[in-house]
Design a protein around this motif. Structure first.
Motif, short mmCIF file in Angstrom:
data_model
loop_
_atom_site.label_atom_id
_atom_site.label_comp_id
_atom_site.label_asym_id
_atom_site.label_seq_id
_atom_site.Cartn_x
_atom_site.Cartn_y
_atom_site.Cartn_z
N ALA A 178 14.54 31.90 15.22
CA ALA A 178 15.33 32.34 15.06
C ALA A 178 15.71 33.98 14.17
CB ALA A 178 15.02 32.64 13.03
N ILE A 179 14.56 34.66 15.53
CA ILE A 179 15.33 36.19 15.32
C ILE A 179 16.02 35.76 16.42
CG2 ILE A 179 14.26 37.84 15.97
CD1 ILE A 179 11.41 37.47 14.30
N GLU A 180 16.05 35.67 17.45
CA GLU A 180 16.54 35.64 19.05
C GLU A 180 18.00 35.44 18.35
OE1 GLU A 180 17.63 33.51 22.76
OE2 GLU A 180 15.37 33.19 21.46
N HIS A 181 18.03 34.54 17.59
CA HIS A 181 19.74 34.83 17.00
C HIS A 181 19.80 35.34 15.62
CE1 HIS A 181 20.44 30.55 19.43
NE2 HIS A 181 19.00 30.14 19.08
N ILE A 182 18.86 35.72 15.18
CA ILE A 182 19.29 36.83 14.17
C ILE A 182 19.89 37.83 15.13
CG2 ILE A 182 18.82 37.90 11.94
CD1 ILE A 182 17.12 35.68 11.69
N ARG A 183 19.40 38.68 16.10
CA ARG A 183 19.34 40.19 16.87
C ARG A 183 20.83 39.87 17.65
NH1 ARG A 183 15.47 43.47 15.14
NH2 ARG A 183 13.66 42.81 15.13
N LYS A 184 21.36 38.31 18.33
CA LYS A 184 22.54 38.56 18.43
C LYS A 184 23.56 38.92 17.71
CE LYS A 184 21.54 35.39 22.04
NZ LYS A 184 21.72 34.05 22.62
N ALA A 185 23.42 38.13 16.69
CA ALA A 185 24.53 38.44 15.35
C ALA A 185 24.21 39.72 14.86
CB ALA A 185 24.34 37.55 14.44
N LEU A 186 23.35 40.51 14.86
CA LEU A 186 23.22 41.40 14.40
C LEU A 186 23.98 42.62 14.99
CD1 LEU A 186 22.23 43.85 12.17
CD2 LEU A 186 19.86 44.09 13.61
N GLY A 187 23.96 42.86 16.46
CA GLY A 187 24.54 43.68 17.25
C GLY A 187 25.82 43.65 17.68
N PHE A 188 26.60 41.81 17.19
CA PHE A 188 28.21 42.30 17.01
C PHE A 188 28.44 43.12 15.93
CE2 PHE A 188 31.63 40.22 14.85
CZ PHE A 188 32.70 40.33 15.72
N PHE A 189 27.27 42.92 14.81
CA PHE A 189 27.92 43.54 12.92
C PHE A 189 27.86 44.80 12.92
CE2 PHE A 189 26.38 38.64 11.55
CZ PHE A 189 28.42 38.33 11.87
N GLN A 190 27.50 45.01 13.57
CA GLN A 190 26.90 46.66 14.31
C GLN A 190 28.03 46.74 15.04
OE1 GLN A 190 22.58 46.88 15.18
NE2 GLN A 190 21.59 47.58 13.35
N GLU A 191 28.48 46.66 15.66
CA GLU A 191 29.02 47.53 17.12
C GLU A 191 30.92 46.99 16.41
OE1 GLU A 191 29.64 45.16 20.70
OE2 GLU A 191 26.78 45.71 21.15
N ASN A 192 30.92 46.36 15.14
CA ASN A 192 32.34 46.62 14.15
C ASN A 192 31.90 46.42 13.18
OD1 ASN A 192 34.17 45.06 16.58
ND2 ASN A 192 32.42 43.96 16.48
N PHE A 193 31.23 47.60 12.81
CA PHE A 193 31.15 48.43 12.02
C PHE A 193 31.32 47.53 10.30
CE2 PHE A 193 31.40 51.68 8.46
CZ PHE A 193 30.61 52.54 9.37
N LEU A 194 30.90 45.78 10.56
CA LEU A 194 30.86 45.14 9.57
C LEU A 194 29.24 44.91 8.69
CD1 LEU A 194 31.91 42.21 11.52
CD2 LEU A 194 33.41 42.81 9.65
N MET A 195 29.10 46.20 7.74
CA MET A 195 28.04 46.37 7.12
C MET A 195 27.66 45.46 6.22
SD MET A 195 27.73 49.43 8.88
CE MET A 195 26.39 49.20 8.31
N ASN A 196 28.19 44.95 5.63
CA ASN A 196 28.04 43.63 4.57
C ASN A 196 26.97 42.45 5.34
OD1 ASN A 196 30.03 42.86 5.54
ND2 ASN A 196 30.94 41.37 3.93
N ARG A 197 27.63 42.50 6.44
CA ARG A 197 26.43 41.31 7.55
C ARG A 197 25.86 42.22 7.90
NH1 ARG A 197 29.48 36.68 8.55
NH2 ARG A 197 27.27 36.15 8.62
N VAL A 198 25.34 43.21 8.10
CA VAL A 198 24.58 43.93 9.00
C VAL A 198 23.30 43.43 7.87
CG1 VAL A 198 23.54 46.14 9.50
CG2 VAL A 198 25.56 45.61 10.23
N LEU A 199 23.36 43.82 6.72
CA LEU A 199 22.85 44.33 5.46
C LEU A 199 22.05 42.39 5.31
CD1 LEU A 199 23.12 45.17 1.75
CD2 LEU A 199 22.16 42.88 2.15
#
Length: 438
Positions: A219-240
């Motif tokens: 689960a953590i492996e997949h969440i961190r993959k998503a987190l990286g994209f959301f951070q790069e694209n400044f999608l802060m609600n998804r980062v949250l």
């Protein structure tokens, strides 16, 4: 017949409405045309005459004058419209926008010459309705109807359909079935070309469902993959959302300090970027964390804060259940009863049968802490419900509670049977085959 409607395009509409009404081809065709001729119409192999089309629409009680047709100049324009719609309904995390988009799409009844575009449109509608949690009983029927057409799906349609089925089964608390469809998605995902944003959405969803099933490391492996994209694209609600989900995995691993850190990062994002509507999610998880640590007073405080902030009444149910559980731990019978009544009242008000698990939770705790004690009938009904939806955690939990009640009331044989039942489902829930594996 409305001017401008191309009769060669109406087959999809006729077939979709016939299936929705659970009407057989032979019934619809009776008195109008042969079933084989209707089959060709539905597959858009032939264009019906205006007279036959009108008779079919009338028998299905469809008003042809409400059908609107978008005059696209080319197939690429249709594809661009569908792709843009799909991206918006997945990435814009605003329920009001999504409801507006759903109403717009449902009202248009678009006619497609291309089968592929018709299937894409139907799968987008299904995904949007699932995201919004609209009448999950009806969604199961929609999935069954689409299954009848799935032999015609291309690889991308199969991917979209399996993802939708995973979301449906996760929504009805059947994690085992949800993961089966997710694993099908993972086996076929290399056969299609996904955009980066869609890979991020998929990784987040996989992380969410695997977390619910206690598959923490994957689960953590997949969440961190998503987190990286959301951070790069400044999608802060998804980062949250990712920080909250990481906090949940850390709580499950008893890394409590790390979980606090993740939740407070999420809270800082709420404050820094004015994400006030997300605070309810953060407060709920802080409450859950305090509860896991045995600090019921602090847990109840945060869960009450969550309820006050949450605008979505459906999501209030889980926080109310959390409060019930904490009051149950400290044996505050009056408060358990009070909050169970609130939960049951809200469930009745929402009129959504997909939320029936909450009814069984509240009914069980209310009965357990009543003056007369746990009702065997209510307890058995709850256990049977969770067996039906294959939620092994709650079969285990409520079987133990009923077994203890039997034991305290000197029903030792029944108590022994229930303890064995609880152990069996406990092994399934924890993915153990034998007691030695515990």
């Amino acid at each position: 017949m409305k001017e401008g409607i191309h009769l060669c395009k109406v087959g999809h509409l006729i077939r979709a409405e016939r299936i929705r009404q659970k009407m057989k081809q032979v019934v619809l065709a009776r008195g109008i045309c042969t079933p084989s001729y209707l089959s060709k119409i539905e597959r858009n192999q032939i264009a019906p005459s205006e007279e036959i089309a009108t008779l079919l629409f009338n028998k299905l009680k469809m008003d042809i004058d409400t059908i609107q047709e978008k005059d696209y100049e080319s197939e690429p324009e249709i594809e661009a419209f569908l792709n843009d719609t799909y991206k918006k309904v997945l990435t814009v995390r605003n329920d009001e926008f999504r409801k507006q988009k759903l109403a717009e799409l449902e009202s248009r009844n678009l006619l497609f010459e291309n089968d592929s575009h018709h299937y894409s449109f139907q799968l987008i509608l299904l995904r949007l309705r699932l995201i919004l949690g609209i009448d999950l009983v009806a969604r199961k029927k929609e999935i069954d109807n689409l299954s009848k057409l799935s032999s015609n799906f291309n690889p991308r349609h199969i991917y979209m359909f399996n993802v939708a089925k995973a979301i449906y089964y996760y929504s009805v608390k059947n994690r085992k079935q949800a993961i089966e469809y997710l694993e099908e998605v993972l086996h076929t995902v290399d056969d299609i070309s996904l955009e980066v944003w869609e890979k991020a959405e998929l990784n987040y969803m996989i992380g969410l469902i695997y977390t619910a099933d206690n598959r923490i490391f994957i689960a953590i492996e997949h969440i961190r993959k998503a987190l990286g994209f959301f951070q790069e694209n400044f999608l802060m609600n998804r980062v949250l959302e990712c920080y909250v989900l990481i906090g949940v995995t850390q709580k499950r691993s008893e890394q409590f300090e790390e979980a606090f850190e993740s939740y407070y990062k999420a809270k800082q994002l709420c404050d820094e970027f004015n994400l006030d509507s997300e605070k309810g999610l953060v407060y709920h998880n802080l409450g859950s964390l305090y509860g896991t640590m045995g600090k019921s007073k602090e847990a109840i405080n945060f869960l009450m804060k969550a309820i006050k902030i949450k605008k979505d009444t459906r999501s209030q149910l889980i926080s109310i259940l959390g409060i019930v559980i904490e009051y149950s731990k400290i044996k505050d019978k009056s408060s358990v009863n009070q909050w169970c009544e609130k939960g049951i009242s809200l469930y009745i008000q929402l009129k959504d049968e997909s939320l029936i698990s909450y009814y069984h939770h509240f009914n069980f705790f209310k009965s357990l802490h009543s003056k007369s004690g746990l009702s065997e009938e209510i307890a058995v009904a709850a256990i049977e419900h969770f067996k039906k939806i294959q939620d092994h955690q709650y079969i285990n939990k409520y079987s133990i509670a009923l077994a203890e009640w039997y034991f305290n009331n000197r029903k030792y044989k029944l108590s022994s049977i229930l303890y064995n039942e609880a152990n069996r489902y406990g092994y399934i829930y924890r993915k153990n085959q034998k007691w030695e594996d515990l």
